[in-house]
Structures are given as C-alpha cells and as structure tokens.
Scaffold this motif. Structure first.
Motif, PDB file in Angstrom:
ATOM      1  N   ASN A 381      61.557  -4.630 -35.258  1.00 52.69           N
ATOM      2  CA  ASN A 381      62.707  -5.464 -34.892  1.00 52.69           C
ATOM      3  C   ASN A 381      62.763  -6.722 -35.742  1.00 52.69           C
ATOM      4  N   ARG A 422      65.505   1.002 -29.651  1.00 57.21           N
ATOM      5  CA  ARG A 422      65.667   0.883 -28.199  1.00 57.21           C
ATOM      6  C   ARG A 422      65.348   2.202 -27.507  1.00 57.21           C
ATOM      7  N   VAL A 431      60.184  -1.412 -22.320  1.00 61.06           N
ATOM      8  CA  VAL A 431      61.309  -2.239 -21.904  1.00 61.06           C
ATOM      9  C   VAL A 431      61.522  -2.016 -20.414  1.00 61.06           C
ATOM     10  N   THR A 691      63.040 -12.305 -28.993  1.00 62.30           N
ATOM     11  CA  THR A 691      61.921 -11.371 -28.908  1.00 62.30           C
ATOM     12  C   THR A 691      62.333 -10.005 -29.422  1.00 62.30           C
ATOM     13  N   TYR A 693      59.721  -7.520 -29.081  1.00 63.16           N
ATOM     14  CA  TYR A 693      58.939  -6.779 -28.093  1.00 63.16           C
ATOM     15  C   TYR A 693      57.852  -7.714 -27.595  1.00 63.16           C
ATOM     16  N   ARG A 706      67.563 -10.664 -27.760  1.00 62.78           N
ATOM     17  CA  ARG A 706      66.787  -9.482 -28.112  1.00 62.78           C
ATOM     18  C   ARG A 706      66.991  -9.160 -29.586  1.00 62.78           C
TER      19      ARG A 706
END
Length: 724
Positions: A381, A422, A431, A691, A693, A706
């Motif tokens: 990410n 995701r 998540v 963030t 993760y 996110r």
C-alpha cells in the motif's frame, strides 16, 4: 497338596484381605482424626489471617482518609499534623508524611522536629497501599509496622501518607485465639519475617522463616507439609495463602500428637485380625473335603480367561462355584466382543485422524496465506500510495492528450491494484469487518451502474429481491465487493453472453441447520455460463486458484466472498453443472433494525489558508510525493521519519496547525500512540492518521485515511480535521 492345605491357604487368602481391611479401617480412622486436626488448624490459620488483614485494613483506611485531607492538599503540614494527631490518638498508632528523601511530619513528635532523612530504598507507594515491617524505626529504634498510601492528586505522587503501629497490635490478635495443645501460630509479613507468635514472640520477632516454610511462602500458595518449627519441633504445618498485603499465617501441629492416634488404632486392628484368623482356621478344617475340586476348576477357567479364551460353564455341584464359572464364561464372551468392537473403533479413529490432519493442513495453509497478505499489505500500500500520488500530481499538470491518457490509465491500474490488496486483506482477515443494517435493494441500486458497465452489452443483469427480504447485518463495503466479484465471475463464465440473476430472499430452515441460531437471508447469483466440474467446484474457493488465463484473474474473488460470508457469521453454497451454469448462494445474518437513512453528501470545504503541518512518515518514497502534494496545495510541511521524532519536535514547543502521521513506524511509538499523546499534551492539535495495514486496532477519534488514498481525499480529510 491336600484339600485341607488348600483351604488353609484359602483362609489365609481371605484373612489377608481382612487384615488389609482392618489396616485400611485403622488408616481411615487415623486419617479422619488427622483430617479433623488439619481442618482445625486450617480454619484457625484462615481466621487469624483474616483478623490480621482486618487490622491492616483499619490502618490502610485511616491512611487513605488522612491522604484525602484538605490540609495535605494545600501543603499545610502543621494543620495536617494537628488533624492526624487527633485521628490517631485513640488507635495506638501514629501518622506521618514523607517525601522520597525525607520525613516531613510525624504525629509521635512535635511538628517541626520530625524531619529526618530517609534511606534510598525506603518504602514508597505509587498506587496500591504498601504495608512494611521495619525491625528498627528511623526515630523509635524499635520494630514498627507502617502503611504507606499515595494521597489523591497528580501522579506520580510527591508525598506518601503513612500510619505506623507496633507489632504488639498483631500480637494481641494472636494472643486472643485458642490454639491446640502444642500448636504453634506465626504471623509473617510479605518478606517472610515473624511479626507475631503464640510462643516466645519477643524471641522470634523479626526473624525470617527458614527451610521449607520459606520456600512455600515465597511461592505464594496455600500449602500443608511436614517441617521443623523455629523451636526445633517436627510438626505438620499449614501455610495460608497471602492476604491482599502479602502477609500469611503458619500453624504448626506437633507430629507426636498425630502419631499417638496412629499407634492406638494400629493395636486395635492387630487384635481384631488375630481373632479373625483363629475363626477362619477352624472353619477351614470343617470344610476341608468339600471345596478342593471346584476351586481347581475355577482356577482353570480363570487361566483360560487370562489367555483371552472363553472358559466353559462349570457343573461342580457347588452353586457358588458354578455361578462364578458362568460369570467367567460370560466375561470371556464379552471380552471377545469388546476386542472386535475395539478393532472397529481403532479403524474409525484412524480414519477420523486422517481427516482431521487434512483439515489441519488446509487450515495451516490458509493461515500462512493470511499472514503473508497481512504482512505484504503495509509495504504494498505504501508503494501504491507513492505511485498514485505521483501520478495524480502529474495528471494535474499534464495537458490534454496522449500523455495524460497514459497517466489516467496508470491511475486506473493502481486503483485495481488497491482493490486487489483489499481482497487479499479480506481473505487474510487483516481488515476488521464493520457490520451494520444494509438493505439489499439499495445496495443493488448503488452497484447496478458499475456492474452493468463492467458486464458489457452481451451480458444482461437481472435483480429480483423478494418483498419479505429482511435487512442484512453485514459490512456494506465488503458486501459490495463480494457482489461485484460474483457478478464479474459470472460474466467471465459467459464469453458469448448470457444473463446474470441476483436474487434476494429469506433463508429456508434447512439452509441454516449448521449455523448458530438466528435469522438469515440468502443472496444468490445465478448465471447460465459454462459451469464447473466437480474437481473445479471443490477448489473454487481456494485463494489464488483460477481457471482463467494468466493475467485475466487473480484467483482471489471467490476466496474474498467465502471469507466475507464466514466472517459475517454466515456461509456460502456453490452449485454448478458443466454446460448449465452456476449458482452461488450467500447465507448472511439479518438485523431487526432498518438501515440508517442516506445522508446527503457534505459540500466540499472551503479552501484552507496555509497550514503548518507536522508529517510523520518513515517511508521515504511516500513522503517524497505526499510532501510536494501538500506544498502544492499551499501548506508548509515539516517531515519526521518516526513518531518518536515527531513527539520530540512537539516537545520543543514549535507551533503546528495539524499532525499528519502514518500508523506503523519504527521506534517506541506508533502513529496511534502519537495521536493519543497529542490528545493529552496537545489537545487542540488536529490529527489525521494514514495506514496501509496495522495489526494494532485503530480506536481513535482522529480522521483515518486508508492507503492508497487520493490527493483530493487527503486534502479533504485535512480540511475536515481542521474545521470539523
């Protein structure tokens, strides 16, 4: 060997168990008396421990009440000295106030004359009350028990309030009890030192426990064992569990008291067994000629039973022997049946163990994939954040034409990569779901335009929601992702076109038998495509399994749907026939509540003036594009490589209008810890968290972005944080 000899041996065989029975009876009598004595000393120990704890509670309560004195809160030690003197005058105790380095006041001495220095390792309470025994007090030069309490106020405390008293208070409690003859009772503090004793208390005051008692006391458990008292008397000692202040009680009962009872009951058992032996020998002589052969027959039957054979029924003329022989015959038959059943059960157990091993291996494989996806999410990410932010900055300045279309294509590809991450995180359970009441009809309307465009002109999308369809209780974003994955899978199964049906209805009772009790609804996605064979259907929900060509699919779509259904408290059913299409049924929990009304989109906030932003980001690639994006929006940015560095900059007093921090960073603090620190030390400073993760739960009132996030989303979050 003659029958008489055999009967004599039989009598002896009967007599020996009788002797054993007398021995057991004698032992039971002894144990009963010993248990009564043990229960008595245990009751005495627990009672004394409770009384001692009550005496300590009185001083702790008194110290706590003095710690709440307004005079102490106002630093009026003279008035506190006067109030404490009155409060302790009737209790035989005295109060004092200490700092870490010195004693400030003591009601046993006139105010102003009690300031004495304290040792570096002197007792101190930071929160819980401390009860301490001192063999020689700082002023009295005699044994003292003191309670230290941290007064109310700021933490850590600057002062301690204490109440001191002489060990004679505890000794008085011990002296008031009635003890067994020869019994020894000792009260020990948390350091296993003698505070009070029912025999020679002054001699042993302050002495440390020794040997087994010391080891048991340090273990901090209630116990009973044979030891030697400080007086050198072998005793059975009971050690109570420590009370809330760590003090315990030892009760000792001399072993000689228990041994006298053992000798008495042993003599009674020997006399009774002797009488029984004489009677048995007389009866053996009378019955000598009537038992020999049947006994041998029983012996043979028992031997065959021991060899796992079925002994025959006996007909010896002695009914008792015949009954035993018949019982041996039945036991042999049952033994054979049990052996057969055991073999069958062992075979079943082996088969079940093999199935369990296969399930365990499957679970371990899924767990390993979940850990891998969670670990990759953060770094991937961050990379996507760098790529997307850089592309968005280029897109804003690129003129219309082929170059801008290339940048926009790259942005769309980055968005698909973010969707893929995701899905990986959903399957890997990294998540958390956020379930809420969701209307399936509303969800289909929201997704219809996107799904229709993705399906193309050759595939028709049809929705049918039953009028009595209940409200679902699921995570709406994960439901939308699962629905789109199912629709896209159906589209890929129909390369020549067809129809995809989305059906919503209440679940039937037979569909929820293996689920927890509750109400459920079904969401079905039906296509008339190529279908799947049995082998493909068995592997369809496995992550990264796909029948599509390389580059046409990731194999995560159905795995995400499967994980979403199971984590939501429901289940998934797959039905497919080659050439006839497939049906995927999601069984999901429902809610009695109605979905929250749709809130109108808030208008975009007005442009912000220049902000002084403190940014904490350890990934240099991310900061290399996010900082220019913020500066392009007209803001000043101070970049820190960790939350620790950001906190150090805030501690210098430098002024900032906003803290923009990543969550996972090296050092002592995470971004969440830094946000919590700002809530206490910089309460007026808005915080925005970013963030990719985090294994740490994000429970904060700060705004959370996110990764990967868009530049506009970042600027909008900053604006709403500054002007909530």
């Amino acid at each position: 060997m003659s029958i008489r000899t055999r009967l004599l041996l039989l009598v002896l065989a009967v007599w020996l168990p009788a002797v054993a029975g007398f021995g057991l009876l004698a032992r039971a009598t002894y144990l009963r008396e010993a248990d009564a004595a043990i229960e008595r000393i245990q009751q005495l120990g627990r009672s004394l421990n409770g009384l001692v704890e009550r005496e300590l509670d009185k001083r702790v309560v008194l110290a706590g009440a003095l710690g709440a004195s307004s005079a102490l809160l106002q630093d009026d030690l003279a008035r506190f000295h006067q109030e404490a003197s009155v409060a302790t005058s009737a209790s035989g105790a005295w109060a004092f106030v200490v700092e870490r380095e010195r004693q400030l006041a003591n009601t046993r001495h006139p105010f102003g004359t009690s300031a004495v220095p304290r040792l570096p390792d002197a007792p101190w309470s930071e929160g819980e009350p401390q009860v301490v025994f001192t063999p020689s007090g700082p002023r009295l030069q005699q044994p003292v028990v003191a309670v230290f309490v941290a007064p109310r106020g700021p933490q850590p405390p600057r002062l301690n309030v204490g109440v001191a008293f002489e060990p004679a208070v505890v000794q008085a409690v011990v002296d008031q009890q009635r003890w067994p003859e020869g019994g020894v009772a000792t009260v020990m503090d948390q350091q296993q030192r003698v505070i009070a004793r029912n025999r020679d208390p002054l001699r042993w005051l302050g002495s440390s426990a020794t040997g087994d008692v010391l080891a048991r006391a340090k273990a901090g458990r209630e116990s009973l064992a044979e030891t030697v008292t400080l007086d050198g008397v072998p005793s059975l000692t009971y050690l109570t569990a420590p009370n809330r202040y760590g003090w315990s009680v030892v009760i000792g009962l001399p072993l000689r008291t228990l041994n006298e009872a053992a000798r008495r009951v042993t003599l009674q058992a020997v006399a009774a067994s002797g009488v029984l032996l004489l009677l048995g020998l007389g009866l053996a002589v009378v019955a000598a000629n009537r038992i020999g052969a049947p006994l041998l027959a029983l012996r043979d039957s028992a031997a065959r039973l021991g060899a796992e054979e079925v002994p025959p029924e006996l007909h010896t003329g002695v009914s008792e022997v015949n009954q035993v022989g018949r019982a041996l015959h039945v036991a042999g038959q049952r033994l054979q049946q049990s052996a057969q059943e055991m073999a069958q059960r062992v075979a079943q157990a082996v088969a079940q163990a093999e199935q369990a091993q296969a399930k365990l291996l499957e679970g371990q494989k899924h767990e390993a994939i979940g850990r891998l996806t969670g670990g990759l999410a953060h770094d991937f990410n961050n990379l996507l954040q760098t790529i997307m932010t850089g592309l968005q900055l280029v897109n804003r300045s690129a003129p219309e034409g082929p170059q801008r279309r290339v940048v926009q294509a790259a942005l769309r590809a980055s968005g698909k990569a973010a969707d893929l991450v995701r899905q990986m995180q959903t399957f890997g359970r990294s998540v958390p779901l956020q379930p809420q009441p969701v209307s399936l009809a509303d969800q289909l309307l929201k997704s219809r335009e996107l799904a229709s465009k993705a399906l193309g002109d050759r595939v028709q999308l049809v929705a049918a929601v039953a009028p009595d369809m209940p409200t679902l209780f699921v995570d709406p974003s994960q439901l939308e992702l699962a629905l789109l994955n199912l629709v896209f899978n159906a589209r890929d199964a129909m390369p020549d076109g067809g129809t995809v049906q989305v059906i919503g209805r209440p679940a039937h009772a037979d569909e929820t038998l293996k689920l927890p009790p509750g109400r459920y609804a079904c969401l079905e996605v039906v296509d008339n495509g190529s279908g799947m064979d049995a082998r493909t259907l068995e592997q369809a929900a496995e992550p990264y399994f796909t029948t599509k060509p390389v580059g046409a699919g990731s194999g995560l779509g159905l795995a995400q749907v499967h994980a979403f259904a199971r984590r939501s408290g429901g289940d998934i059913r797959l039905q497919s026939t080659p050439g006839s299409g497939s049906t995927v049924t999601l069984i999901l929990p429902t809610s009695e509540l109605s979905p929250a009304p749709q809130q109108p989109d808030a208008p975009p906030p007005a442009p912000l003036p220049m902000l002084r932003i403190l940014m904490a980001e350890d990934d240099m690639l991310v900061s290399s594009v996010v900082v220019p994006a913020l500066e392009h929006a007209g803001h000043q940015v101070k970049l820190c490589g960790s939350a620790d560095e950001a906190r150090a900059r805030l501690l210098t007093g430098e002024a900032f209008d906003l803290l923009f921090t990543d969550v996972v960073m090296p050092g002592m603090l995470t971004g969440i810890d830094l946000a919590d620190w700002c809530r206490t030390h910089r309460p007026g400073l808005p915080v925005v968290l970013a963030t990719g993760y985090s294994a740490q739960p994000i429970e904060t009132d700060a705004r959370v972005l996110r990764k990967p996030y868009a530049v506009d989303a970042m600027l909008d979050a900053i604006a709403r944080a500054v002007r909530p």
